[in-house]
Scaffold this motif. Structure first.
Motif, short mmCIF file in Angstrom:
data_model
loop_
_atom_site.label_atom_id
_atom_site.label_comp_id
_atom_site.label_asym_id
_atom_site.label_seq_id
_atom_site.Cartn_x
_atom_site.Cartn_y
_atom_site.Cartn_z
N ALA A 110 -24.45 7.84 24.22
CA ALA A 110 -24.98 8.34 22.94
C ALA A 110 -25.95 9.50 23.16
CB ALA A 110 -25.68 7.20 22.19
N ASP A 111 -26.74 9.43 24.23
CA ASP A 111 -27.67 10.51 24.53
C ASP A 111 -26.93 11.79 24.89
OD1 ASP A 111 -30.46 11.42 25.12
OD2 ASP A 111 -29.62 11.68 27.13
N ALA A 112 -25.75 11.66 25.51
CA ALA A 112 -24.96 12.85 25.83
C ALA A 112 -24.57 13.61 24.57
CB ALA A 112 -23.71 12.45 26.62
N VAL A 113 -24.25 12.89 23.51
CA VAL A 113 -23.93 13.54 22.24
C VAL A 113 -25.21 14.10 21.61
CG1 VAL A 113 -22.89 13.25 19.96
CG2 VAL A 113 -21.96 12.00 21.92
N ARG A 114 -26.27 13.32 21.64
CA ARG A 114 -27.51 13.74 20.98
C ARG A 114 -28.06 15.03 21.59
NH1 ARG A 114 -32.91 13.78 21.40
NH2 ARG A 114 -32.82 12.99 23.53
N GLN A 115 -27.97 15.18 22.91
CA GLN A 115 -28.52 16.38 23.55
C GLN A 115 -27.74 17.64 23.17
OE1 GLN A 115 -29.86 16.60 27.55
NE2 GLN A 115 -30.22 14.39 27.74
N ASP A 213 -22.69 13.61 9.64
CA ASP A 213 -24.06 13.45 9.16
C ASP A 213 -24.60 12.06 9.50
OD1 ASP A 213 -23.95 15.99 8.15
OD2 ASP A 213 -23.53 15.39 6.08
N PHE A 214 -23.76 11.05 9.32
CA PHE A 214 -24.18 9.68 9.62
C PHE A 214 -24.50 9.53 11.10
CE2 PHE A 214 -23.24 5.37 11.02
CZ PHE A 214 -24.01 4.61 10.14
N LEU A 215 -23.64 10.08 11.97
CA LEU A 215 -23.84 9.93 13.42
C LEU A 215 -25.11 10.64 13.87
CD1 LEU A 215 -22.98 9.11 16.26
CD2 LEU A 215 -21.59 11.19 16.36
N LEU A 216 -25.36 11.84 13.39
CA LEU A 216 -26.53 12.57 13.86
C LEU A 216 -27.82 11.87 13.48
CD1 LEU A 216 -25.51 16.31 13.34
CD2 LEU A 216 -24.98 14.72 15.21
N ASP A 217 -27.86 11.30 12.27
CA ASP A 217 -29.04 10.51 11.88
C ASP A 217 -29.18 9.28 12.78
OD1 ASP A 217 -29.59 12.29 9.86
OD2 ASP A 217 -28.66 11.09 8.27
N LEU A 218 -28.05 8.65 13.09
CA LEU A 218 -28.06 7.46 13.93
C LEU A 218 -28.56 7.78 15.33
CD1 LEU A 218 -27.13 4.45 13.62
CD2 LEU A 218 -24.98 5.15 14.71
N LEU A 219 -28.16 8.92 15.86
CA LEU A 219 -28.56 9.31 17.21
C LEU A 219 -30.05 9.61 17.28
CD1 LEU A 219 -25.58 11.65 18.18
CD2 LEU A 219 -26.04 9.34 19.04
N GLU A 220 -30.59 10.25 16.26
CA GLU A 220 -32.02 10.52 16.24
C GLU A 220 -32.82 9.22 16.16
OE1 GLU A 220 -33.26 13.16 17.06
OE2 GLU A 220 -31.98 14.84 16.50
N GLU A 221 -32.32 8.30 15.36
CA GLU A 221 -32.99 7.00 15.25
C GLU A 221 -32.94 6.26 16.58
OE1 GLU A 221 -32.03 2.81 12.95
OE2 GLU A 221 -31.66 4.69 11.88
N SER A 228 -33.75 0.95 23.67
CA SER A 228 -32.33 1.27 23.70
C SER A 228 -31.94 1.91 25.04
CB SER A 228 -31.97 2.23 22.56
OG SER A 228 -30.62 2.65 22.66
N SER A 229 -30.72 1.63 25.49
CA SER A 229 -30.17 2.32 26.67
C SER A 229 -29.39 3.56 26.25
CB SER A 229 -29.26 1.38 27.47
OG SER A 229 -28.17 0.92 26.68
N HIS A 230 -29.40 3.86 24.94
CA HIS A 230 -28.79 5.07 24.38
C HIS A 230 -27.30 5.16 24.71
CE1 HIS A 230 -32.96 5.97 23.69
NE2 HIS A 230 -33.20 6.00 24.99
#
Length: 418
Positions: A110-115, A213-221, A228-230
Motif C-alpha cells: 500500500a505504501d508503494a502506491v501511496r508514495q 478517490d476512495f483509494l487515495l483517501d484510504l492510503l492517507e489514512e 499498520s504494516s501498510h
C-alpha cells in the motif's frame, strides 16, 4: 470484451507491484527481482500482468520496483517502450527513491502506491487496478473492473478458485451468495468453502480494484496509522471486509481461453520446483497454458536472433529435440533433447543428452554432458562430461537440489567444481 467494459478499462490505471525478491527461488533471484525472472522461452514473468493490462484495453500503467531492479527496468525499457503519450498511453517505472522525504524503501504494497500519489493524480484515472507482477496467467481485467463498478464495491478482490484443502497457504475469502466478502482468513487450517462448491475455496490473487478517490483517501489514512504494516493483504483489505464493502471476483469469470486450455490457468512460480514444472509443462502436446494463440499475445522484448539450428546427422551424434521448445539463436549440435525448454542463444554440443532441462539465455553445454531435471541460470558454462540428475547425494553436494529432485545450477556452483 464488451463496449461497457472497454470504456471502463480506458478510465483505469494499472499499478503493478514488482519489487519482490522471491527468496524461495534462491540463487535465481540473487541478481534479479522475481518479476524479472525468465519464463516460457522468451518472456519475463512480469510480461503476463502487463500483457493482460494492454490486451484488456488499459493504457495507463505504473510499475513499482524495488529489489535488484536493474534487470527488470532494462527489460521494461527495451520491451515496453511502445506507449505513446499523444494517444493517452504511458508506462511509468517507479523505483523507491525518497521522493517524499521519507525512507528510501517502500514499506509495504500500500505504501508503494501511496508514495506515487502525485503521479496517479497527474493522470486522473477514475479507477485503480492494483496487480502483483509475479504470476503466470491470462485474464481480461476489463470484466473485473466492470463487476467492481456494477456492484458498487469499495474494493473488488481478484480470487482464484483452488481445492479447499490446498488453500491453507493463501489468504482465503469467505463470501456470501452475492460475492460479498464476509471474512478474510490468512493461511487458515480449515479454509472456508465457496457457496455451492464445498470442495473449493477462494484464494486472493493479489489483484484489487478501487475507485481512485476512495483509494487515495484510504492510503492517507493508513499512512497515519502507526500500527499498520501498510500492506493491502495484511491491513487495508481486512479492514474493508469488516467495515466496508469488499467483493470477490472469481478468476473463472474473466480468464482468457484463447487456445486449447480446458480450465483456468494461474501459477505462482515462486519456488524452484514450481518454476521448473510450469516451464516444462509448456512442452506438453496440449499444454495447460497456450502461448501460441495471437488473439491474446504475451508482449515482451524480442531480441534479434538467427533461427534455431540443428546440426550433425550421425548415429550417436544427431542434433534433434523431442517435445521441446527451442528459442531463436540456439544451436543444437549433435545433441539429444527431450522435454526441454531452451531460452535464446543456448548452445548444446555433440554427444550431450538433456532431459527435463530449463536452460536460460546464453547457456553453453559441453560435449558428453548428461543432464536431467535441472534449471540452469543465465550464461552458465556446463563443462564437458558433467552428469547431473543420476546421483542424488552427489548432486546435493555440488548444486542446490530440491526435495523433488530438481537441481539448480549457477556459474558460481560450476566454478567450485574445478
Amino acid at each position: 470484451m464488451n463496449t461497457e467494459s472497454q470504456r471502463l478499462a480506458q478510465q483505469t490505471m494499472a499499478f503493478v507491484l514488482a519489487g519482490g525478491r522471491g527468496s524461495r527461488l534462491h540463487e535465481l533471484t540473487d541478481t534479479r527481482a522475481k518479476p524479472a525472472m525468465y519464463f516460457g522461452g522468451k518472456s519475463r514473468i512480469i510480461d503476463f500482468a502487463l500483457s493482460n493490462a494492454v490486451n484488456s484495453g488499459i493504457r495507463r500503467i505504473g510499475v513499482a520496483t524495488q529489489y535488484k531492479a536493474h534487470s527488470l527496468i532494462r527489460h521494461l525499457q527495451r520491451g515496453w517502450s511502445f506507449f505513446r503519450a499523444e494517444r493517452n498511453e504511458s508506462l511509468d517505472i517507479l523505483p523507491a527513491s525518497q521522493r517524499m522525504g521519507e525512507d528510501n524503501w517502500y514499506m509495504g504494497t500500500a505504501d508503494a502506491v501511496r508514495q506515487n500519489i502525485d503521479i496517479i493524480e497527474g493522470y486522473n484515472p477514475k479507477y485503480i487496478l492494483v496487480l502483483a507482477g509475479d504470476h503466470i496467467y491470462k485474464q481480461d481485467y476489463s470484466l473485473l473492473i466492470q463487476q467492481h463498478v456494477e456492484s458498487g464495491a469499495d474494493v473488488t478482490v481478484g480470487c482464484i478458485e483452488v481445492p479447499r484443502m490446498e488453500a491453507t497457504g493463501f489468504g482465503v475469502m469467505e463470501v456470501d451468495d452475492n460475492d460479498r466478502i464476509i471474512n478474510f482468513v490468512e493461511k487458515p487450517a480449515d479454509p472456508p468453502a465457496m457457496p455451492g462448491h464445498p470442495d473449493l475455496a477462494l484464494a486472493s490473487m493479489g489483484i484489487y480494484v478501487f475507485n481512485t478517490d476512495f483509494l487515495l483517501d484510504l492510503l492517507e489514512e493508513d499512512s497515519a496509522n502507526p500500527d499498520s504494516s501498510h500492506d493491502f493483504g495484511h491491513d487495508l483489505i481486512p479492514d474493508l471486509v469488516s467495515s466496508g464493502k469488499a467483493v470477490a471476483h472469481p478468476f473463472s469469470r474473466s480468464w482468457v481461453q484463447s487456445g486449447l486450455e480446458e480450465e483456468p490457468y494461474w501459477r505462482d512460480v515462486g519456488t524452484v520446483d514450481a518454476f521448473w514444472q510450469a516451464n516444462i509443462d509448456l512442452t506438453d502436446f496440449m499444454p495447460k497454458l497456450d502461448l501460441y494463440d495471437n488473439t491474446w499475445p504475451i508482449w515482451t522484448y524480442s531480441e534479434l536472433t538467427a533461427p534455431a539450428k540443428f546440426i550433425h546427422n550421425e548415429e550417436g551424434r544427431r542434433g534433434h529435440a523431442v517435445s521441446s521448445m527451442v528459442s531463436g539463436g540456439c544451436i543444437i549440435s549433435g545433441s539429444h533433447l527431450e522435454r526441454c525448454l531452451l531460452f535464446t542463444g543456448v548452445k548444446t554440443h555433440s554427444y550431450s543428452t538433456l532431459e527435463g532441462v530449463i536452460a536460460m539465455p546464453s547457456v553453453n553445454i559441453g560435449r558428453y554432458a548428461r543432464l536431467s531435471n535441472v534449471v540452469i541460470d543465465r550464461g552458465v558454462n556446463i563443462p564437458e562430461g558433467l552428469v547431473v540428475g543420476e546421483h542424488a547425494e552427489l548432486d546435493a553436494e555440488r548444486f542446490r537440489r530440491t526435495d523433488a529432485g530438481i537441481c539448480l545450477i549457477t556459474q558460481s556452483m560450476i566454478d567450485k567444481l574445478s
